[in-house]
Design a protein around this motif. Structure first.
Motif, PDB file in Angstrom:
ATOM      1  N   THR A 141      -3.361   0.496  -3.337  1.00 11.40           N
ATOM      2  CA  THR A 141      -3.023  -0.819  -2.818  1.00 11.40           C
ATOM      3  C   THR A 141      -2.936  -1.809  -3.970  1.00 11.40           C
ATOM      4  OG1 THR A 141      -4.164  -0.355  -0.740  1.00 11.40           O
ATOM      5  CG2 THR A 141      -3.706  -2.661  -1.226  1.00 11.40           C
TER       6      THR A 141
ATOM      7  N   ASN B  72      -2.537   9.492  -4.086  1.00  7.61           N
ATOM      8  CA  ASN B  72      -3.666   8.871  -3.394  1.00  7.61           C
ATOM      9  C   ASN B  72      -3.278   7.485  -2.893  1.00  7.61           C
ATOM     10  OD1 ASN B  72      -5.318  11.082  -4.035  1.00  7.61           O
ATOM     11  ND2 ASN B  72      -5.778  10.192  -6.032  1.00  7.61           N
ATOM     12  N   GLU B  73      -3.978   7.030  -1.873  1.00 14.73           N
ATOM     13  CA  GLU B  73      -3.727   5.689  -1.355  1.00 14.73           C
ATOM     14  C   GLU B  73      -3.944   4.679  -2.473  1.00 14.73           C
ATOM     15  OE1 GLU B  73      -6.115   2.800   1.532  1.00 14.73           O
ATOM     16  OE2 GLU B  73      -5.389   4.631   2.528  1.00 14.73           O
TER      17      GLU B  73
ATOM     18  N   GLN C 100       0.862  -1.183   0.000  1.00 13.71           N
ATOM     19  CA  GLN C 100       0.000   0.000   0.000  1.00 13.71           C
ATOM     20  C   GLN C 100       0.897   1.230   0.000  1.00 13.71           C
ATOM     21  OE1 GLN C 100      -2.353   0.345   3.535  1.00 13.71           O
ATOM     22  NE2 GLN C 100      -3.747   1.810   2.616  1.00 13.71           N
TER      23      GLN C 100
ATOM     24  N   GLU D 219       0.999   5.474   0.039  1.00  9.05           N
ATOM     25  CA  GLU D 219       0.238   6.692   0.351  1.00  9.05           C
ATOM     26  C   GLU D 219       1.189   7.868   0.250  1.00  9.05           C
ATOM     27  OE1 GLU D 219      -1.935   6.333   4.162  1.00  9.05           O
ATOM     28  OE2 GLU D 219      -1.175   4.279   4.138  1.00  9.05           O
TER      29      GLU D 219
ATOM     30  N   LYS E  84       7.034   5.319   7.449  1.00  5.55           N
ATOM     31  CA  LYS E  84       6.504   6.656   7.175  1.00  5.55           C
ATOM     32  C   LYS E  84       7.640   7.667   7.244  1.00  5.55           C
ATOM     33  CE  LYS E  84       3.379   6.269  10.519  1.00  5.55           C
ATOM     34  NZ  LYS E  84       2.289   6.570  11.437  1.00  5.55           N
TER      35      LYS E  84
END
Length: 125
Positions: A19, A16-17, A7, A9, A109
């Protein structure tokens, strides 16, 4: 153990996210020029801990954050989550406290200020 999904992000061109799921073993990712294939490969390396900027085609660590486009503002963070499905033949999982989990999740992140974090099974590592 095999890859179940990844995924993205705000990672590079994936504002956009997004997956991608892999119901079976994957041999290759194909698509036309400019579709993000290289960015997906970079995301795999990055989420698994790659520290070399050249390996993810960046000059600075924060270059992996979506930088904006004509009608889209830049983002303040990027995140990549990869999930591995454990199969019955994998005994190496004994080294990691997974508590019988059938899936292993790793998340990385980074924020524009340079702060970053890793998560294993949704717990900060």
């Amino acid at each position: 153990m095999r890859i179940s999904s990844i995924q993205l992000e705000g990672f590079k061109s994936f504002r956009n996210e997004t997956t991608l799921t892999f119901p079976k073993a994957v041999t290759a990712i194909v698509g036309p020029n400019g579709s993000g294939k290289s960015n997906i490969a970079d995301a795999f390396r990055w989420v698994l801990g790659e520290q070399g900027l050249k390996a993810v085609r960046s000059e600075e660590h924060t270059d992996v954050i979506f930088g904006g486009a004509a009608k889209q503002h830049k983002l303040s963070r990027a995140a990549v989550t990869i999930r591995f499905l454990m199969d019955g033949n994998d005994t190496r999982g004994d080294d990691v406290p997974l508590h019988g989990a059938s899936e292993v999740e790793i998340r990385r992140k980074i924020y524009v200020n340079g702060e970053s974090s890793y998560e294993l099974q949704r717990h900060e590592a």
